[in-house]
Design an enzyme around this catalytic site. Structure first.
Site, mmCIF file in Angstrom:
data_model
loop_
_atom_site.group_PDB
_atom_site.id
_atom_site.type_symbol
_atom_site.label_atom_id
_atom_site.label_comp_id
_atom_site.label_asym_id
_atom_site.label_seq_id
_atom_site.Cartn_x
_atom_site.Cartn_y
_atom_site.Cartn_z
ATOM 1 N N ASP A 51 0.842 -1.201 0.000
ATOM 2 C CA ASP A 51 0.000 0.000 0.000
ATOM 3 C C ASP A 51 0.875 1.249 0.000
ATOM 4 O O ASP A 51 2.017 1.224 0.449
ATOM 5 C CB ASP A 51 -0.936 0.040 1.220
ATOM 6 C CG ASP A 51 -2.174 0.893 0.952
ATOM 7 O OD1 ASP A 51 -3.267 0.320 0.797
ATOM 8 O OD2 ASP A 51 -2.060 2.139 0.853
ATOM 9 N N LYS A 73 -11.022 -5.148 -7.497
ATOM 10 C CA LYS A 73 -12.167 -4.225 -7.438
ATOM 11 C C LYS A 73 -12.285 -3.456 -8.751
ATOM 12 O O LYS A 73 -11.286 -2.982 -9.292
ATOM 13 C CB LYS A 73 -11.974 -3.247 -6.282
ATOM 14 C CG LYS A 73 -13.052 -2.178 -6.258
ATOM 15 C CD LYS A 73 -13.293 -1.643 -4.906
ATOM 16 C CE LYS A 73 -12.200 -0.749 -4.396
ATOM 17 N NZ LYS A 73 -12.465 -0.399 -2.991
HETATM 18 C C1 LIG Z 1 -10.323 0.634 -0.057
HETATM 19 S S1 LIG Z 1 -8.689 0.728 0.540
HETATM 20 C C2 LIG Z 1 -8.329 -0.949 0.867
HETATM 21 C C3 LIG Z 1 -9.001 -1.502 2.093
HETATM 22 C C4 LIG Z 1 -8.440 -2.846 2.493
HETATM 23 N N1 LIG Z 1 -8.823 -3.886 1.541
HETATM 24 C C5 LIG Z 1 -8.909 -3.275 3.845
HETATM 25 O O1 LIG Z 1 -9.683 -4.223 3.964
HETATM 26 O O2 LIG Z 1 -8.476 -2.672 4.834
HETATM 27 C C6 LIG Z 1 -7.770 1.056 -0.936
HETATM 28 C C7 LIG Z 1 -6.284 1.248 -0.704
HETATM 29 O O3 LIG Z 1 -5.635 1.278 -1.984
HETATM 30 C C8 LIG Z 1 -4.426 2.004 -1.797
HETATM 31 N N2 LIG Z 1 -3.839 2.340 -3.112
HETATM 32 C C9 LIG Z 1 -4.365 3.121 -4.106
HETATM 33 N N3 LIG Z 1 -3.531 3.168 -5.158
HETATM 34 C C10 LIG Z 1 -2.456 2.384 -4.840
HETATM 35 C C11 LIG Z 1 -1.264 2.031 -5.528
HETATM 36 N N4 LIG Z 1 -1.002 2.489 -6.770
HETATM 37 N N5 LIG Z 1 -0.358 1.223 -4.906
HETATM 38 C C12 LIG Z 1 -0.613 0.753 -3.669
HETATM 39 N N6 LIG Z 1 -1.744 1.048 -2.949
HETATM 40 C C13 LIG Z 1 -2.656 1.850 -3.537
HETATM 41 C C14 LIG Z 1 -4.873 3.204 -0.982
HETATM 42 O O4 LIG Z 1 -3.768 3.789 -0.321
HETATM 43 C C15 LIG Z 1 -5.894 2.547 -0.023
HETATM 44 O O5 LIG Z 1 -5.306 2.273 1.228
#
Ligand SMILES: C[S@@+](CC[C@H](N)C(=O)[O-])C[C@H]1O[C@@H](n2cnc3c(N)ncnc32)[C@H](O)[C@@H]1O
Length: 219
Positions: free
Chosen positions: A86, A167
């Site tokens: 992340d 997703k």
């Molecule tokens: C909806 S949250 C995930 C929730 C997680 N599945 C949970 O159950 O706790 C989406 C996450 O995607 C991460 N994210 C977005 N773009 C990203 C990237 N290019 N590389 C890594 N993480 C990314 C964001 O920082 C965020 O924490």
């Protein structure tokens, strides 16, 4: 129905968001069950239906913060190896190896490959979400690009026969994603868990049985 009593100044949209959170049964349940996010129940539903997570597997969770999915994975993949990636920091979850960075950055992938030390991954999970701008077509396109990156990530790390959960957003481009993934996986379907809010365009693409078309990245 719980309503906000604090006198703190909030915009209407943030009041509405907070009121919805306070009354969301999955937010309440996550608190009771000790999960870091209500998203944990989405993965539980996905796994109940598709039976993806098994003891001893190697699993990578992309966009894992704050760690709800990681908690579910570590409960099920006993004796395996779990990796989380992340942009944001994540408080430790069991034995999970966490990489902070952008999963589309090859240096992050290389670091993962190094830690995998010759093994390939059984299941790639992606709950990655780009910051939404509120324009459905733009948000859908952004997530499509991210899912394409997830598919390229799978090309490098996922074993033949392995599975992917990613997703996506309903709104125009999900069919293209499906077509692209069908070239690489034996079975590809969409699934909307009950715990995914009905007013959200979010859904998940489940791709099973990666076809044996990749080159081994460790060679
Ligand atoms: C909806 S949250 C995930 C929730 C997680 N599945 C949970 O159950 O706790 C989406 C996450 O995607 C991460 N994210 C977005 N773009 C990203 C990237 N290019 N590389 C890594 N993480 C990314 C964001 O920082 C965020 O924490």
């Amino acid at each position: 129905m719980i309503s906000l009593k604090s006198k703190k100044k909030r915009s209407n949209s943030s009041r509405a968001w907070l009121t919805r959170q306070l009354n969301d049964p999955y937010v309440i349940k996550a608190k009771e069950d000790g999960y870091r996010s209500r998203s944990a129940y989405k993965l539980k539903e996905i796994d109940k239906k598709f039976k993806l997570l098994k003891p001893g597997q190697v699993v990578v969770d992309l966009g894992c913060a704050p760690g709800g999915w990681l908690q579910v994975v570590t409960e099920r993949v006993i004796g395996g190896a779990v990796f989380g990636v992340d942009l944001q920091e994540v408080a430790p979850v069991g034995d999970v190896a966490f990489l902070q960075g952008d999963f589309t950055d090859q240096r992050v992938v290389d670091s993962l490959l190094e830690q995998l030390n010759g093994r390939l991954v059984d299941v790639v999970l992606s709950d990655v979400a780009a910051a939404a701008c509120g324009i459905p077509a733009v948000d859908s396109l952004r997530i499509t690009v991210l899912v394409q990156h997830v598919a390229e990530f799978c090309d490098q790390v996922l074993r033949p026969g392995g599975s992917l959960v990613a997703k996506v957003l309903r709104g125009g481009t999900e069919k293209e994603i499906l077509v692209g993934l069908k070239r690489k996986f034996s079975k590809v379907v969409h699934f909307k868990p009950e715990s995914s809010r009905s007013d959200s365009a979010e859904m998940f693409v489940i791709a099973l049985g990666r076809k044996n078309t990749q080159t081994d990245p460790h060679k």
